[in-house]
Write an enzyme that holds these catalytic residues in place. Structure first.
Site, mmCIF file in Angstrom:
data_model
loop_
_atom_site.group_PDB
_atom_site.id
_atom_site.type_symbol
_atom_site.label_atom_id
_atom_site.label_comp_id
_atom_site.label_asym_id
_atom_site.label_seq_id
_atom_site.Cartn_x
_atom_site.Cartn_y
_atom_site.Cartn_z
ATOM 1 N N TYR A 33 0.834 -1.206 0.000
ATOM 2 C CA TYR A 33 0.000 0.000 0.000
ATOM 3 C C TYR A 33 0.860 1.244 0.000
ATOM 4 C CZ TYR A 33 0.879 0.926 4.985
ATOM 5 O OH TYR A 33 1.468 1.218 6.188
ATOM 6 N N ARG A 52 8.010 4.203 -4.859
ATOM 7 C CA ARG A 52 8.119 3.230 -3.753
ATOM 8 C C ARG A 52 7.098 2.111 -3.934
ATOM 9 N NH1 ARG A 52 7.509 5.247 2.376
ATOM 10 N NH2 ARG A 52 5.344 5.468 1.691
ATOM 11 N N ARG A 100 -7.638 -20.497 -2.079
ATOM 12 C CA ARG A 100 -6.595 -20.346 -1.070
ATOM 13 C C ARG A 100 -5.487 -21.376 -1.228
ATOM 14 N NH1 ARG A 100 -4.976 -21.472 4.117
ATOM 15 N NH2 ARG A 100 -4.330 -19.640 5.321
ATOM 16 N N HIS A 102 -0.996 -21.104 -0.387
ATOM 17 C CA HIS A 102 0.055 -20.161 -0.018
ATOM 18 C C HIS A 102 0.899 -19.742 -1.213
ATOM 19 C CE1 HIS A 102 -1.120 -21.537 3.919
ATOM 20 N NE2 HIS A 102 -0.308 -20.673 4.498
ATOM 21 N N LYS A 149 6.542 -1.999 1.815
ATOM 22 C CA LYS A 149 5.380 -1.428 2.523
ATOM 23 C C LYS A 149 4.178 -2.367 2.366
ATOM 24 C CE LYS A 149 3.216 3.125 3.190
ATOM 25 N NZ LYS A 149 3.323 3.227 4.629
ATOM 26 N N GLU A 182 12.008 2.513 14.337
ATOM 27 C CA GLU A 182 11.102 3.503 13.740
ATOM 28 C C GLU A 182 9.785 3.419 14.487
ATOM 29 O OE1 GLU A 182 9.947 2.691 9.649
ATOM 30 O OE2 GLU A 182 9.939 0.545 10.013
ATOM 31 N N LEU A 207 11.404 1.379 7.069
ATOM 32 C CA LEU A 207 10.772 1.829 5.822
ATOM 33 C C LEU A 207 11.438 3.112 5.336
ATOM 34 C CD1 LEU A 207 8.295 1.238 3.880
ATOM 35 C CD2 LEU A 207 7.192 3.120 5.075
HETATM 36 N N1 PLP Z 1 7.612 3.778 8.922
HETATM 37 C C1 PLP Z 1 6.472 3.052 8.932
HETATM 38 C C2 PLP Z 1 6.469 1.706 9.590
HETATM 39 C C3 PLP Z 1 5.304 3.556 8.330
HETATM 40 O O1 PLP Z 1 4.177 2.827 8.325
HETATM 41 C C4 PLP Z 1 5.344 4.846 7.752
HETATM 42 C C5 PLP Z 1 4.140 5.416 7.123
HETATM 43 O O2 PLP Z 1 3.079 4.853 7.129
HETATM 44 C C6 PLP Z 1 6.540 5.569 7.776
HETATM 45 C C7 PLP Z 1 7.666 4.990 8.363
HETATM 46 C C8 PLP Z 1 6.627 6.946 7.168
HETATM 47 O O3 PLP Z 1 6.604 6.856 5.776
HETATM 48 P P1 PLP Z 1 6.043 8.058 4.871
HETATM 49 O O4 PLP Z 1 6.845 9.254 5.240
HETATM 50 O O5 PLP Z 1 6.306 7.595 3.495
HETATM 51 O O6 PLP Z 1 4.602 8.192 5.202
#
Ligand code: PLP
Length: 286
Positions: A33, A52, A100, A102, A149, A182, A207
């Site tokens: 997403y 991304r 379904r 995997h 993501k 993070e 991320l």
């Molecule tokens: N880290 C995580 C785990 C996130 O879910 C997000 C945003 O949802 C971020 C960092 C920040 O990313 P962005 O600046 O692209 O929103």
């Protein structure tokens, strides 16, 4: 006004929208997403978000449901149909619907795409930034590829719930060495004792936040000192300032971590300044 969603090629009233119970996003969390900010009618850092998204899809070998140009058209249509001036657009792509199993379905199964947009009151974010937010910490229980993501966000949901139950707004993941990784939905930053702006370096444990990337451009343009390195929770406790970045939070000062005041317990001046100039540098497309 009814909210409108884009679901696999159609614009539908959101409460009537549905996807297959065999969708692999629903069954396995097998999807990715993006969340892109809408500010005064413009998409913020659209190109970086779409790049991304393409990378997340490639890493998981999910076919892109639309080319970037066509996806851009859908984003604009959803923003217009929902009359969103400030808020965000949500894009979700899953590996599609199939019985379904995997292992991946046959290549004839098309990936699924949904796009929604939501209006938010910008004043709420500004008020949170003026007050500063509280953070709690939690062990990082996620998989080892959080640079992708994915929609598989159970540890992030548990972390945010822990934050909520602790009267905080965000949770910071801590690795097995006591280092800050993070946030549950944001990147984590401190201003260290020397005045350097510090955030964890990019690898598969974090991320690559788009807000983070743009803020790094701003830090360079302002002639400020950036250090991309690990920092411990202990170092965060004694930092001058702390803040988070994310597409929906922008730059938001952190005033307490696990109940301990950061600096004098008020939003830090540098974090506030970076927030105030963020939209001047971020790319806007209409
Ligand atoms: N880290 C995580 C785990 C996130 O879910 C997000 C945003 O949802 C971020 C960092 C920040 O990313 P962005 O600046 O692209 O929103």
């Amino acid at each position: 006004m009814s909210r409108i969603a884009y679901v696999n090629g159609q614009y539908v009233i959101q409460r009537d929208a549905n996807v297959s119970i065999q969708d692999r996003g629903y069954q396995f969390g097998d999807g990715v997403y993006e969340v892109c900010e809408i500010f005064r009618g413009a998409l913020i850092d659209e190109a970086r978000h779409l790049d991304r998204l393409a990378r997340s899809l490639e890493e998981l070998r999910i076919g892109a449901p639309l080319g970037k140009g066509a996806l851009g058209v859908v984003l604009r249509e959803i923003i217009a149909r929902n009359k969103v001036a400030n808020g965000y657009v949500y894009i979700q792509v899953t590996r599609g619907a199939a019985p379904r199993d995997h292992a991946f379905p046959p290549s004839s199964v098309r990936s699924s795409l949904i796009v929604t947009a939501r209006q938010i009151d910008p004043e709420k974010g500004e008020a949170a930034a003026r007050k500063g937010i509280s953070v709690v910490t939690t062990p990082d229980l996620r998989w080892k590829r959080v640079d992708i993501k994915t929609i598989s966000l159970i540890p992030n949901c548990l972390a945010r719930q822990a934050a909520k139950e602790g009267g905080a707004q965000e949770a910071w993941f801590i690795d097995s060495d006591g280092m800050v990784v993070e946030g549950a939905a944001s990147n984590a930053w401190i201003i260290d004792r020397s005045g350097a702006i510090v955030t964890r370096q990019l690898d598969s444990s974090v991320l690559r936040g788009i807000t983070r990337t743009t803020l790094i451009d701003i830090i360079a343009a302002q002639g400020l000192t950036l250090e991309e390195r690990k920092f411990s929770l202990e170092e965060a406790f004694s930092a001058q300032e702390a803040f988070i970045t994310g597409a929906t939070t922008l730059v938001t000062p952190v005033v307490t971590i696990d109940g301990r005041k950061i600096g004098d317990g008020a939003p830090g001046p540098l974090a506030q300044r970076l927030r105030s100039i963020f939209h001047d540098t971020a790319a806007r497309t209409f």
